[in-house]
Design an enzyme around this catalytic site. Sequence first.
Site, short mmCIF file in Angstrom:
data_model
loop_
_atom_site.label_atom_id
_atom_site.label_comp_id
_atom_site.label_asym_id
_atom_site.label_seq_id
_atom_site.Cartn_x
_atom_site.Cartn_y
_atom_site.Cartn_z
N CYS A 1 79.74 -50.11 -94.27
CA CYS A 1 79.20 -49.36 -93.12
C CYS A 1 79.82 -47.97 -92.95
O CYS A 1 79.26 -47.13 -92.26
CB CYS A 1 79.38 -50.17 -91.84
SG CYS A 1 78.65 -51.80 -91.95
N HIS B 1 79.25 -45.60 -85.67
CA HIS B 1 78.56 -46.69 -86.36
C HIS B 1 78.00 -47.66 -85.30
O HIS B 1 78.69 -48.01 -84.34
CB HIS B 1 79.55 -47.39 -87.29
CG HIS B 1 78.99 -48.63 -87.90
ND1 HIS B 1 77.74 -48.66 -88.47
CD2 HIS B 1 79.49 -49.89 -88.03
CE1 HIS B 1 77.50 -49.88 -88.92
NE2 HIS B 1 78.54 -50.64 -88.66
N ASN C 1 72.36 -53.42 -86.53
CA ASN C 1 73.36 -52.77 -87.37
C ASN C 1 72.79 -52.60 -88.78
O ASN C 1 72.61 -53.59 -89.50
CB ASN C 1 74.62 -53.64 -87.38
CG ASN C 1 75.71 -53.10 -88.30
OD1 ASN C 1 75.49 -52.19 -89.08
ND2 ASN C 1 76.89 -53.70 -88.20
N1 COA Z 1 74.07 -67.43 -79.80
C1 COA Z 1 74.68 -68.29 -78.97
N2 COA Z 1 75.96 -68.69 -79.14
C2 COA Z 1 76.63 -68.17 -80.19
C3 COA Z 1 76.05 -67.27 -81.10
C4 COA Z 1 74.70 -66.91 -80.87
N3 COA Z 1 74.04 -66.05 -81.69
N4 COA Z 1 76.96 -66.93 -82.04
C5 COA Z 1 78.09 -67.60 -81.74
N5 COA Z 1 77.88 -68.35 -80.64
C6 COA Z 1 78.82 -69.25 -79.95
C7 COA Z 1 79.93 -69.73 -80.87
O1 COA Z 1 79.53 -70.86 -81.60
C8 COA Z 1 81.02 -70.02 -79.87
O2 COA Z 1 80.77 -71.26 -79.28
P1 COA Z 1 81.98 -72.28 -78.97
O3 COA Z 1 82.85 -71.54 -77.99
O4 COA Z 1 81.27 -73.46 -78.42
O5 COA Z 1 82.66 -72.52 -80.28
C9 COA Z 1 80.82 -68.97 -78.78
O6 COA Z 1 79.46 -68.52 -78.92
C10 COA Z 1 81.75 -67.79 -78.92
O7 COA Z 1 81.70 -67.35 -80.26
P2 COA Z 1 82.49 -66.11 -80.76
O8 COA Z 1 82.30 -65.97 -82.23
O9 COA Z 1 83.88 -66.20 -80.21
O10 COA Z 1 81.70 -64.94 -80.00
P3 COA Z 1 82.12 -63.47 -79.77
O11 COA Z 1 82.20 -63.22 -78.32
O12 COA Z 1 83.29 -63.06 -80.62
O13 COA Z 1 80.84 -62.68 -80.30
C11 COA Z 1 80.08 -61.45 -82.22
C12 COA Z 1 80.44 -62.82 -81.65
C13 COA Z 1 79.68 -61.64 -83.67
C14 COA Z 1 78.94 -60.87 -81.42
C15 COA Z 1 81.33 -60.52 -82.09
O14 COA Z 1 82.49 -61.19 -82.53
C16 COA Z 1 81.18 -59.24 -82.87
O15 COA Z 1 80.28 -58.45 -82.63
N6 COA Z 1 82.08 -58.97 -83.85
C17 COA Z 1 82.00 -57.78 -84.69
C18 COA Z 1 81.05 -58.02 -85.82
C19 COA Z 1 80.57 -56.75 -86.48
O16 COA Z 1 80.45 -55.73 -85.87
N7 COA Z 1 80.27 -56.84 -87.78
C20 COA Z 1 79.75 -55.77 -88.54
C21 COA Z 1 80.81 -54.84 -88.95
S1 COA Z 1 80.19 -53.43 -89.76
#
Ligand code: COA
Length: 332
Positions: free
Chosen positions: A112, A259, A289
């Site tokens: 990215c 980004h 993204n």
């Molecule tokens: N819908 C509903 N629930 C979801 C879900 C979805 N799409 N994805 C994950 N969950 C659930 C998980 O299973 C977890 O449940 P649990 O507590 O029962 O285990 C809960 O939601 C929390 O998950 P978590 O992974 O801790 O969520 P988060 O708040 O960290 O958000 C992202 C997840 C991916 C949105 C976030 O971590 C993020 O944006 N990270 C950066 C990723 C990124 O930018 N990547 C590209 C880089 S260039």
Amino acid sequence: MNGITILGAGGYNPSFAMTNEMLTEFIDTSDEWISSRTGIKTRLMSPDKANYQMAAEAAKAALKSAGKTAEEIDFIIVSTCSPDFYYPNMACLVQKQIGATGCPCIDINTACTGFINALDIARNYLATGDYKTILIVSSERLSSHVDYNDRGSCILFGDGAGAVVVEKGEDKPYYSILGAEGDMFEALYCKANYKPNFPKFDGNEVFNELIDTPEKECYLQMDGKAVYKFAVDAMANAVDKVLQKSGLTIDDIDLVVPHQANIRIIQSALKKMKVADEKVFTNLENHGNTSSACIPVGLSELMESGRLKRGMKICLVGFGAGLTYGACIFEY
Ligand code: COA
């Protein structure tokens, strides 16, 4: 100092829009969860064009915007982490598609962060005077990497392409900060899809391990929390360092184009940077993204809407798989 002049920019937006509602048909999620955690409502996806074809469309749009012909391009740099071929590189395919001839063609992959790295390479080639007019294309078809059963990652990514035509900017400022933390690579990766065709002999277990990649790892693998934490700090630190290098303050910057990974990452990083919301461009709500394509697509939208004005100081900042990061400041 010799910076860059962006002569024109163009983008290609794929035809298919996957909404949050549509995702609920095959994964356990909701519009409310995705919108509140990421700011994304829709991601564009390309069912009908390969990555190099999207790249060529963006390149043609950038040439038109710059008032240049393909023959006038003397270097092509493509940034992509989702190429259609191992070889040739995408830049050669773009060269053929747009009808440019003879010029050198290179691909780079810093995921990215790719556009910021590509711009930096272009700037250095322009500064030497070896090349006059460079086409940079950042194009990604992440739908070919994403596992649509993985609700933790598939909600984020889309496809798209953006391009710019750049020449030397006599006496214009240009500063950059680039970096990578390879020891964090497992936070975000997608393995090459080797076929198990290597002849097996005693003593070549290392190779066997390489080719026995579990199918799962040929799709994008992500530790969302680790990437999130890295991203906020990396973006804020990169902007801080590039400001220090330039002798400017955040108040001197007219526009920040980050980004487009997640609105919460952008907002948290901006808070650390102490930059006003109205100076920050976002379009992730409707694109998702699109990796290295995010920033040049953003630049083309800013140009088209007339928001970019000559003399403005622009700051680009990004992060990505690697993990990589980068920021630059230039005068438009
Ligand atoms: N819908 C509903 N629930 C979801 C879900 C979805 N799409 N994805 C994950 N969950 C659930 C998980 O299973 C977890 O449940 P649990 O507590 O029962 O285990 C809960 O939601 C929390 O998950 P978590 O992974 O801790 O969520 P988060 O708040 O960290 O958000 C992202 C997840 C991916 C949105 C976030 O971590 C993020 O944006 N990270 C950066 C990723 C990124 O930018 N990547 C590209 C880089 S260039």
